[in-house]
Design a protein around this motif. Sequence first.
Motif, PDB file in Angstrom:
ATOM      1  N   THR A  25     -12.931 -33.034  60.326  1.00 41.56           N
ATOM      2  CA  THR A  25     -12.579 -34.470  59.004  1.00 41.56           C
ATOM      3  C   THR A  25     -13.398 -33.930  57.589  1.00 41.56           C
ATOM      4  OG1 THR A  25     -14.675 -35.636  59.842  1.00 41.56           O
ATOM      5  CG2 THR A  25     -12.386 -35.759  61.363  1.00 41.56           C
ATOM      6  N   TYR A  26     -13.886 -32.829  57.534  1.00 41.31           N
ATOM      7  CA  TYR A  26     -14.836 -33.196  55.823  1.00 41.31           C
ATOM      8  C   TYR A  26     -13.622 -33.064  54.960  1.00 41.31           C
ATOM      9  CZ  TYR A  26     -18.601 -31.606  59.688  1.00 41.31           C
ATOM     10  OH  TYR A  26     -19.854 -31.448  60.324  1.00 41.31           O
ATOM     11  N   PRO A  27     -12.782 -32.486  55.164  1.00 47.94           N
ATOM     12  CA  PRO A  27     -12.372 -32.560  54.042  1.00 47.94           C
ATOM     13  C   PRO A  27     -11.618 -33.657  53.462  1.00 47.94           C
ATOM     14  CG  PRO A  27     -10.733 -30.786  54.661  1.00 47.94           C
ATOM     15  CD  PRO A  27     -11.869 -31.638  55.828  1.00 47.94           C
ATOM     16  N   PHE A  28     -11.080 -34.763  54.856  1.00 40.81           N
ATOM     17  CA  PHE A  28     -11.167 -36.381  54.421  1.00 40.81           C
ATOM     18  C   PHE A  28     -12.677 -36.750  53.562  1.00 40.81           C
ATOM     19  CE2 PHE A  28     -12.674 -40.818  56.346  1.00 40.81           C
ATOM     20  CZ  PHE A  28     -11.664 -41.368  55.590  1.00 40.81           C
ATOM     21  N   TRP A  29     -13.682 -37.163  54.171  1.00 33.93           N
ATOM     22  CA  TRP A  29     -14.921 -37.733  53.594  1.00 33.93           C
ATOM     23  C   TRP A  29     -15.033 -37.316  51.959  1.00 33.93           C
ATOM     24  CZ3 TRP A  29     -16.306 -41.397  55.784  1.00 33.93           C
ATOM     25  CH2 TRP A  29     -16.162 -41.999  57.405  1.00 33.93           C
ATOM     26  N   ARG A  30     -14.709 -36.126  52.646  1.00 32.92           N
ATOM     27  CA  ARG A  30     -14.920 -35.079  50.733  1.00 32.92           C
ATOM     28  C   ARG A  30     -13.796 -35.717  50.030  1.00 32.92           C
ATOM     29  NH1 ARG A  30     -14.135 -30.764  52.078  1.00 32.92           N
ATOM     30  NH2 ARG A  30     -16.341 -29.546  52.579  1.00 32.92           N
ATOM     31  N   ALA A  31     -12.966 -36.340  50.075  1.00 34.73           N
ATOM     32  CA  ALA A  31     -11.474 -36.896  49.086  1.00 34.73           C
ATOM     33  C   ALA A  31     -12.439 -38.452  49.389  1.00 34.73           C
ATOM     34  CB  ALA A  31     -10.499 -36.418  49.991  1.00 34.73           C
ATOM     35  N   ALA A  32     -12.497 -38.950  50.161  1.00 30.54           N
ATOM     36  CA  ALA A  32     -13.345 -39.907  50.493  1.00 30.54           C
ATOM     37  C   ALA A  32     -13.999 -40.493  49.273  1.00 30.54           C
ATOM     38  CB  ALA A  32     -13.786 -41.073  51.347  1.00 30.54           C
ATOM     39  N   ALA A  33     -14.960 -39.677  48.961  1.00 31.72           N
ATOM     40  CA  ALA A  33     -16.016 -39.504  48.037  1.00 31.72           C
ATOM     41  C   ALA A  33     -15.681 -39.426  46.492  1.00 31.72           C
ATOM     42  CB  ALA A  33     -17.060 -38.807  48.076  1.00 31.72           C
ATOM     43  N   ARG A  71     -24.092 -35.604  55.584  1.00 36.17           N
ATOM     44  CA  ARG A  71     -23.523 -34.765  54.331  1.00 36.17           C
ATOM     45  C   ARG A  71     -22.245 -35.041  53.312  1.00 36.17           C
ATOM     46  NH1 ARG A  71     -21.807 -29.694  57.698  1.00 36.17           N
ATOM     47  NH2 ARG A  71     -23.060 -29.897  59.293  1.00 36.17           N
ATOM     48  N   PHE A  72     -22.066 -35.975  53.263  1.00 30.33           N
ATOM     49  CA  PHE A  72     -21.490 -36.324  52.080  1.00 30.33           C
ATOM     50  C   PHE A  72     -22.224 -38.025  51.507  1.00 30.33           C
ATOM     51  CE2 PHE A  72     -19.059 -34.744  54.966  1.00 30.33           C
ATOM     52  CZ  PHE A  72     -17.600 -33.295  54.497  1.00 30.33           C
ATOM     53  N   PRO A  73     -23.503 -37.472  51.098  1.00 33.00           N
ATOM     54  CA  PRO A  73     -24.031 -39.299  50.113  1.00 33.00           C
ATOM     55  C   PRO A  73     -23.807 -39.873  49.366  1.00 33.00           C
ATOM     56  CG  PRO A  73     -24.295 -36.469  49.478  1.00 33.00           C
ATOM     57  CD  PRO A  73     -24.117 -36.211  50.274  1.00 33.00           C
ATOM     58  N   THR A  74     -22.366 -39.011  48.382  1.00 31.51           N
ATOM     59  CA  THR A  74     -21.992 -40.085  47.400  1.00 31.51           C
ATOM     60  C   THR A  74     -21.318 -41.350  48.283  1.00 31.51           C
ATOM     61  OG1 THR A  74     -20.218 -38.654  46.688  1.00 31.51           O
ATOM     62  CG2 THR A  74     -22.515 -39.035  46.002  1.00 31.51           C
ATOM     63  N   VAL A  75     -20.216 -40.503  49.807  1.00 29.43           N
ATOM     64  CA  VAL A  75     -19.170 -41.447  50.563  1.00 29.43           C
ATOM     65  C   VAL A  75     -20.273 -43.069  50.275  1.00 29.43           C
ATOM     66  CG1 VAL A  75     -19.436 -40.975  53.104  1.00 29.43           C
ATOM     67  CG2 VAL A  75     -17.215 -41.081  51.979  1.00 29.43           C
ATOM     68  N   ARG A  76     -18.496 -43.507  50.372  1.00 32.58           N
ATOM     69  CA  ARG A  76     -19.395 -45.391  50.771  1.00 32.58           C
ATOM     70  C   ARG A  76     -18.703 -45.883  52.013  1.00 32.58           C
ATOM     71  NH1 ARG A  76     -17.333 -46.578  45.861  1.00 32.58           N
ATOM     72  NH2 ARG A  76     -15.233 -48.001  46.405  1.00 32.58           N
ATOM     73  N   VAL A  77     -19.666 -45.551  52.942  1.00 27.74           N
ATOM     74  CA  VAL A  77     -19.101 -46.135  54.263  1.00 27.74           C
ATOM     75  C   VAL A  77     -19.367 -47.709  54.341  1.00 27.74           C
ATOM     76  CG1 VAL A  77     -19.530 -46.180  56.571  1.00 27.74           C
ATOM     77  CG2 VAL A  77     -18.972 -44.125  54.517  1.00 27.74           C
ATOM     78  N   LEU A  78     -18.840 -48.324  54.925  1.00 28.20           N
ATOM     79  CA  LEU A  78     -18.868 -50.365  55.597  1.00 28.20           C
ATOM     80  C   LEU A  78     -18.933 -50.396  56.660  1.00 28.20           C
ATOM     81  CD1 LEU A  78     -19.326 -52.728  54.423  1.00 28.20           C
ATOM     82  CD2 LEU A  78     -17.216 -53.821  53.762  1.00 28.20           C
ATOM     83  N   LEU A  79     -20.197 -50.386  57.595  1.00 25.21           N
ATOM     84  CA  LEU A  79     -20.060 -50.859  58.538  1.00 25.21           C
ATOM     85  C   LEU A  79     -19.822 -51.784  59.593  1.00 25.21           C
ATOM     86  CD1 LEU A  79     -20.542 -48.739  61.236  1.00 25.21           C
ATOM     87  CD2 LEU A  79     -23.179 -49.663  60.765  1.00 25.21           C
TER      88      LEU A  79
END
Length: 286
Positions: A130-138, A163-171
């Motif tokens: 899933t890392y390519p997805f998370w990188r793209a989301a950021a 790993r992806f500190p700039t990604v925005r996650v809404l829990l």
Amino acid sequence: MDIIDTHCHVIAEDREQYPWSPIGGKASAWATSRPVTTEDMAARMDEAGILQSVLVQATTAYGYNNSYVRDSAAAHPERFLAVGTFDPLAAAAPERLALALQGQGLAGVRLFTSGSTVPTQGEWFAAPETYPFWRAAAELDVTVCLQLRLGAATGQLVDVLERFPTVRVLLDHIGYPDIAAGPARAGKEVAELAGHPGLHLKLTHRNLEPLHAVGEEAIEFLTPVVESFGAGRIAWGSNLPAAEQSLPELVDLARTVLAPLPAAARQEIFAGTARRLYSSLGRLGS
């Protein structure tokens, strides 16, 4: 008070145009027993004094087919935007994500890793695939709603955030902390995650009902969570119609539980945070 609902679901009457394909192969009980169409949702919003809403894909009805939320937002752009369920393990996930956001009208995406019809907590959302997805989301600056349960998946959540500190996650539902077992302990568990700046919390009836039930002890949860995250990283969502109450009742529930907080904090939770999570909300109806 300005109110934006960041978490509600719609179900179409037409099952031929919008066929069901629930994740896990089992539809949720609420989707069959008390469905709400887009038009019904707009009427209920008017009754509750809600200006705009985020239509979150009913994953336990439609799975990864986001057609209805997309069509609903397109038909009522002044009231709604759409968040669709996404599979980060699918081939060409970064390209598919860009298409979903830029060509298919989604304002955000949701990863559904656990829920009423998916009782086993999935860890796949943090797999290396899933890392390519998370990188793209950021890179695309998109809000990713994440439905999971803390405890069982806290370690994987922290791994993604580190790993992806700039990604925005809404829990979603704040990860279902066990408030009933101890508000202070649950608040501490959630507050410990605040050091990850991209993590935001979605406060829904799944949290507000147990907070209301514990009465004055609710502040033992709210204080550490709001102080650590700040109200600007917390957003309210009704969870209608998964929630059995009416929309006005759900708004009143939130107002009652959040009454001890300063007015500025309540305004952030009810609308301000939502507008930062989804920048297009500020342009709807303009």
